[in-house]
Design an enzyme around this catalytic site. Structure first.
Site, short mmCIF file in Angstrom:
data_model
loop_
_atom_site.label_atom_id
_atom_site.label_comp_id
_atom_site.label_asym_id
_atom_site.label_seq_id
_atom_site.Cartn_x
_atom_site.Cartn_y
_atom_site.Cartn_z
N GLU A 242 20.42 -3.93 -22.41
CA GLU A 242 21.05 -5.18 -22.87
C GLU A 242 20.13 -5.97 -23.80
O GLU A 242 20.10 -7.19 -23.77
CB GLU A 242 21.45 -6.06 -21.66
CG GLU A 242 22.51 -5.45 -20.78
CD GLU A 242 23.90 -5.40 -21.41
OE1 GLU A 242 24.21 -6.28 -22.22
OE2 GLU A 242 24.65 -4.45 -21.11
N GLY B 20 0.83 -1.21 0.00
CA GLY B 20 0.00 0.00 0.00
C GLY B 20 0.86 1.25 0.00
O GLY B 20 1.94 1.28 -0.61
#
Lengths: 388, 111
Positions: free
Chosen positions: A368, A344
């Site tokens: 990458e 939360g």
């Protein structure tokens, strides 16, 4: 596949885990949440420890003084070393040492003397300059930096983008087009000292990774001696491509650590946080998120270990490495996202490392080779070479 | 967007600082003549962001620090590095309060 760890691997994993928990996490508690480095005294002290443990320079080949770890053990260590706030991009703040640019191990002895050995001794820094403003996913065709020969020298002009560490590097490995071939056969790799006239770091590029930045480079008729060519003229793309394939396994493994740590944090939170009269862990919505996390983590880990084991056996592992990169980056992103949801409000604050992992993992799905390129690589292997 | 911090200077005093939001960001502090004394950042460890960071500057350097300007950003670490590199490029050295950072600051040639 046998995923059981050998006694030696288990010892290394346990030692690494204890090191992270007892040496890195307590220091990190005192640092800015987006810190990218330790205090120099702490860094030096911990480098001394990793050296005495025999773990310094993990990626340095054994013949150059590295510990000689196989890919699987290295991947297992990467999973452990990344289990802290900065761990995704800066595992243990670099106290296990770097290997320099892997391509330099293929250099001539004279080139090694000039750039590789000083790098391994910590006296020089290098950067890898491949991606250009014209694109990064298909570098062989995107490279527009040009090099032409003029007497005994090469003259380079062009630009590079998203280059890490160029502002502090002593030299750069630069890929330039040196023939009319528009593809991979027209690219040459040059080792260029960054004090060469015409080498400019033009700007800082800010990204989601707030602790660090990339740079944009410009080359204005840089004159580079013939001796600075790494490998063969027009043979540079193979050098770049080799790195791109080999990097994928440790890159993937490093994504799993934050996911494991996030899951541990979420489980702890869910067991102790009460809403509507009972612990979060008793709510099915939360239980399913925790289970989905576990599936994602194990899936990613199995893919990474399969790729690593194939690499260690000397088998072809290109598909497995691409799969590991794709699965680990995407699965870990989902895990951290769910863990934020379980936490939360506190999950999105800088009080916890979740928000940093969330931002940085988003980059891992692009860096990458993005997920789409990994799928392309796998499709070529699965469907055969004619479907390119 | 210009990469240098070129907003007008504001007087560095308790009233001006109290009027700032408690957000994260970067700032410059200057002397009476507008010479930059320090480039700093307000990170998540600063209780009230820029406000706390500038209060700290004021208490440490109240005899010399007379002006400030700031920029709010969640990329305070990379923007801080960028401002230090720009200062180094423009002046050949880092601000007086940060000379010991010189070994870690990169080189930029933005022009």
């Amino acid at each position: 596949m046998d995923y059981r760890l050998s006694e030696e691997q288990q010892l290394i994993v346990d030692t690494t885990r204890r090191f992270v928990e007892s040496e890195i996490v307590p220091l990190e508690d005192e640092l800015d949440p987006d810190a990218g480095s330790l205090l120099p005294a702490d860094y030096d002290r911990l480098v001394g420890k990793t050296q005495s443990m025999g773990f310094y320079g993990l990626d340095i080949p054994e013949e150059y003084g590295g510990p000689g770890l196989d890919t699987t053990t290295r991947a297992l260590m990467a999973i452990e070393m990344s289990q802290h706030r900065a761990g995704l991009y800066n595992p243990c703040y670099g106290v296990f040492g770097g290997a320099g640019l892997a391509q330099l191990y293929e250099a001539t002895e004279e080139q090694k003397e000039r750039w590789l050995y000083p790098t391994l001794r910590g006296e020089k820094k290098g950067c890898f300059a491949l991606t250009e403003p014209s694109g990064g996913s298909d570098p062989a065709r995107a490279i527009q930096t040009r090099g032409f020969k003029d007497g005994g020298e090469w003259v380079l002009s062009g630009a590079k983008l998203y280059i890490s560490g160029a502002d502090k590097a002593d030299y750069a490995l630069i890929f330039a087009r040196t023939s009319d071939d528009p593809g991979r056969n027209g690219v040459t790799a040059f080792i260029v000292d960054t004090d060469t006239p015409g080498f400019h770091v033009r700007r800082v590029v800010h990204t989601l990774r707030a602790t660090h930045y990339a740079t944009e480079l410009q080359f204005d008729e840089m004159r580079v001696p013939e001796d600075n060519i790494l490998g063969e003229v027009n043979g540079g793309f193979a050098i770049a491509n080799d790195r791109l394939s080999r990097q994928r396994i440790p890159y993937a493994a490093g994504c799993i650590g934050p996911a494991i740590k996030a899951q541990e944090m979420a489980i702890d939170w869910a067991k102790n946080r009460e809403t509507f009269g009972s612990a979060l862990a008793e709510k099915q919505a939360i239980q399913w998120m925790v289970v989905d996390n576990e599936i994602d983590i194990r899936h990613a880990k199995y893919c990474v270990l399969e790729a690593a084991q194939k690499a260690d056996r000397g088998d072809r592992f290109r598909t497995e490495a691409a799969m590991a990169k794709l699965v680990a980056t995407e699965a870990s992103s989902r895990v951290v996202d769910r863990c934020i949801q379980i936490h939360g409000g506190v999950g999105v604050t800088k009080d916890l490392p979740l928000e940093r992992w969330y931002r940085e993992l988003r980059i891992r799905r692009v860096g990458e080779g993005p997920s789409e390129v990994q799928r392309l690589i796998m499709a070529r292997d699965i469907l055969g070479g004619s479907f390119k | 967007m210009g990469i240098r911090l070129e907003k007008p200077w504001e007087h560095l005093n308790s009233e001006a600082i109290a009027a700032l939001p408690g957000q994260l960001g970067v700032y410059q502090v200057a002397d009476e003549e507008g010479n930059v004394l320090s480039v700093g950042y307000a990170g998540a460890k600063h209780l009230f962001g820029i406000r706390s960071a500038l209060e700290e500057e004021l208490s440490l350097h109240k005899d010399t620090a007379k002006f400030f300007r700031c920029e709010f950003t969640s990329n305070y670490r990379s923007r801080w590095d960028e401002l230090l590199m720009l200062h180094l490029h423009d002046n050949g050295e880092l601000p007086p309060h940060q000379r010991d950072e010189e070994s870690r600051v990169g080189r930029l040639s933005p022009d």
